[in-house]
Design a protein around this motif. Sequence first.
Motif, PDB file in Angstrom:
ATOM      1  N   UNK A 350       0.839  -1.205   0.000  1.00  0.00           N
ATOM      2  CA  UNK A 350       0.000   0.000   0.000  1.00  0.00           C
ATOM      3  C   UNK A 350       0.876   1.259   0.000  1.00  0.00           C
ATOM      4  N   UNK A 351       1.970   1.232   0.754  1.00  0.00           N
ATOM      5  CA  UNK A 351       2.909   2.355   0.740  1.00  0.00           C
ATOM      6  C   UNK A 351       3.483   2.551  -0.661  1.00  0.00           C
ATOM      7  N   UNK A 352       3.912   1.471  -1.297  1.00  0.00           N
ATOM      8  CA  UNK A 352       4.481   1.572  -2.639  1.00  0.00           C
ATOM      9  C   UNK A 352       3.479   2.095  -3.649  1.00  0.00           C
ATOM     10  N   UNK A 353       2.233   1.626  -3.559  1.00  0.00           N
ATOM     11  CA  UNK A 353       1.208   2.087  -4.498  1.00  0.00           C
ATOM     12  C   UNK A 353       0.851   3.546  -4.249  1.00  0.00           C
ATOM     13  N   UNK A 378      -6.695  -2.966  -9.515  1.00  0.00           N
ATOM     14  CA  UNK A 378      -6.537  -4.375  -9.164  1.00  0.00           C
ATOM     15  C   UNK A 378      -5.102  -4.719  -8.802  1.00  0.00           C
ATOM     16  N   UNK A 379      -4.130  -4.085  -9.462  1.00  0.00           N
ATOM     17  CA  UNK A 379      -2.736  -4.437  -9.242  1.00  0.00           C
ATOM     18  C   UNK A 379      -2.305  -4.170  -7.803  1.00  0.00           C
ATOM     19  N   UNK A 380      -2.919  -3.199  -7.145  1.00  0.00           N
ATOM     20  CA  UNK A 380      -2.586  -2.931  -5.745  1.00  0.00           C
ATOM     21  C   UNK A 380      -2.931  -4.139  -4.891  1.00  0.00           C
ATOM     22  N   UNK A 407       6.876  -2.694  -0.395  1.00  0.00           N
ATOM     23  CA  UNK A 407       6.871  -1.587  -1.356  1.00  0.00           C
ATOM     24  C   UNK A 407       7.651  -1.947  -2.612  1.00  0.00           C
ATOM     25  N   UNK A 408       8.829  -2.529  -2.431  1.00  0.00           N
ATOM     26  CA  UNK A 408       9.645  -2.917  -3.585  1.00  0.00           C
ATOM     27  C   UNK A 408       8.943  -4.007  -4.393  1.00  0.00           C
ATOM     28  N   UNK A 409       8.265  -4.899  -3.683  1.00  0.00           N
ATOM     29  CA  UNK A 409       7.535  -5.956  -4.392  1.00  0.00           C
ATOM     30  C   UNK A 409       6.474  -5.367  -5.320  1.00  0.00           C
ATOM     31  N   UNK A 410       5.779  -4.349  -4.868  1.00  0.00           N
ATOM     32  CA  UNK A 410       4.770  -3.708  -5.718  1.00  0.00           C
ATOM     33  C   UNK A 410       5.404  -3.168  -6.984  1.00  0.00           C
ATOM     34  N   UNK A 411       6.564  -2.540  -6.860  1.00  0.00           N
ATOM     35  CA  UNK A 411       7.222  -1.976  -8.039  1.00  0.00           C
ATOM     36  C   UNK A 411       7.571  -3.067  -9.045  1.00  0.00           C
ATOM     37  N   UNK A 412       8.082  -4.189  -8.555  1.00  0.00           N
ATOM     38  CA  UNK A 412       8.427  -5.293  -9.452  1.00  0.00           C
ATOM     39  C   UNK A 412       7.170  -5.912 -10.073  1.00  0.00           C
ATOM     40  N   UNK A 413       6.165  -6.190  -9.244  1.00  0.00           N
ATOM     41  CA  UNK A 413       4.962  -6.862  -9.736  1.00  0.00           C
ATOM     42  C   UNK A 413       4.241  -6.019 -10.777  1.00  0.00           C
ATOM     43  N   UNK A 414       4.340  -4.701 -10.630  1.00  0.00           N
ATOM     44  CA  UNK A 414       3.644  -3.793 -11.534  1.00  0.00           C
ATOM     45  C   UNK A 414       4.267  -3.777 -12.928  1.00  0.00           C
ATOM     46  N   UNK A 415       5.546  -4.108 -13.011  1.00  0.00           N
ATOM     47  CA  UNK A 415       6.264  -3.888 -14.272  1.00  0.00           C
ATOM     48  C   UNK A 415       6.765  -5.153 -14.965  1.00  0.00           C
ATOM     49  N   UNK A 416       6.682  -6.314 -14.333  1.00  0.00           N
ATOM     50  CA  UNK A 416       7.436  -7.459 -14.832  1.00  0.00           C
ATOM     51  C   UNK A 416       6.674  -8.357 -15.797  1.00  0.00           C
TER      52      UNK A 416
END
Length: 460
Positions: A350-353, A378-380, A407-416
């Motif tokens: 949630x912090x990353x999003x 949905x990605x959040x 937070x870092x996981x969100x960045x990876x999951x969003x782009x990979x």
Amino acid sequence: MSNSNSVKLTSAYSVWGIFMVLTIVYGFVLAFIGHGGGAFEFIFNGLLLIWTSPALLPSDYIAMAGIGPAFVNSGLAGLLALAALTFAKLPGSGPQMGAFGLIMGFGLFGKNPLNMLPIIIGAYLYSIYKKEPFKNNVTMPLFATCLGPVVSQPAHTLEIINSIGTFGGVIVGAFLGLFIGFIINSVALFIRKSHEGLNLYNIGWGAGLTAIFITMIYNVIGFEPFTNYIQPWTVLGVHGNGAHYNAPLYIYIALTAVFFFTFGIIAKGKFDNLKELLYMKADDNIFFNKYGAGYTYLAMGFLAILALIITLPFGVHLNGAIVGAIISMIGWGGFGKAVFTSSTIIAGVILGSTLRFFFAPQFFQNGISFATYFTSQSVIWTSAFWGTCLSPMVKRFGWKWGIIVGAVHFFYAFTIAPFHWSQNLYNNGLAAGFVCLMLIPIIRATDKKGKFAPDPYKIG
């Protein structure tokens, strides 16, 4: 606490089998409510659409075929996994419960019996080739059904159809499924060394790399991603595709909580140590063996409550992917996920999003509010609930690092996802593997007191 079941009814396979059947019944009930006498035809047509779709990562079976067929497919996918484990004569424990949770969860979002079966058969052929009992090699391929889209999509790719026809595409997909089932145990054993067991979705990591390998071959021979599918798939929308199903989906999550609380009590579990239920610790992450059936089912019920507490008050727009992620998290309540560690990762996501919303305004030119973004992306929520596969990172390094990990996981999951052309349904497992590769060395590099030594447990 005893790790034996008080009665056969409370064994892992019995409980999950009942849950699968009730999920199918729930799908039929919803179909009858919506379609009356045409419910059976609606279910049949919906299943046909699901089973013949490309099944890629953005697919949402609820939006594609309707909520009734989606739940029936989820239950049937789970029953196929249960049949495979029963045939293999493997006793049920934490890993098998995790497999059931993932398979049923993704039964709303990419998995179906047809694209699962070749992978399971491939694992059986591997056992014959190695002259080993099937029970030694069945669990990992069940996780590897996350590569179901690799089986489904060749029959929908125009380059393949134009060359060898639709039936040829089916054969190509089936062959790829057999290949995946045959190699995946070896891949899983090797790939675990890279994250020291801190990524519960080890197969998501290994399967993701396998999907990238297959994608690389497609790319070299000239296939185009996403553009040449003869039958389009339903993609999750920014504003919550399927939000009109919120009521029955929230009811399903609530009933899931009641279900596991009930069996926890039947199995002689007690709410006498709430702290232990919320923290659940075991060196090998197999809570089911350490705490027994009763306590484990109660802990799984609390994970369902956690999902409700996080989503319901804010009116999050549920869909097949989000509910699938929640059911997956609940299944892993017997194998590495507890309320405290899971909520820490969720908070980090949630912090990353939130950072993305405020620091990347170019993605939101339509001027949506933060509340709309928070409840409809949905990605959040898929990153939050599936990202709990990194719960062991919280246990190993503490909650402060856990927030950063989320937070870092969100960045990876969003782009990979583009790297594997959405052929790996466990996109979060792949993202989590990269998180481990990146953050574990950083955490140890900043450790002055020697608190975070290398994994003390045997790898393999």
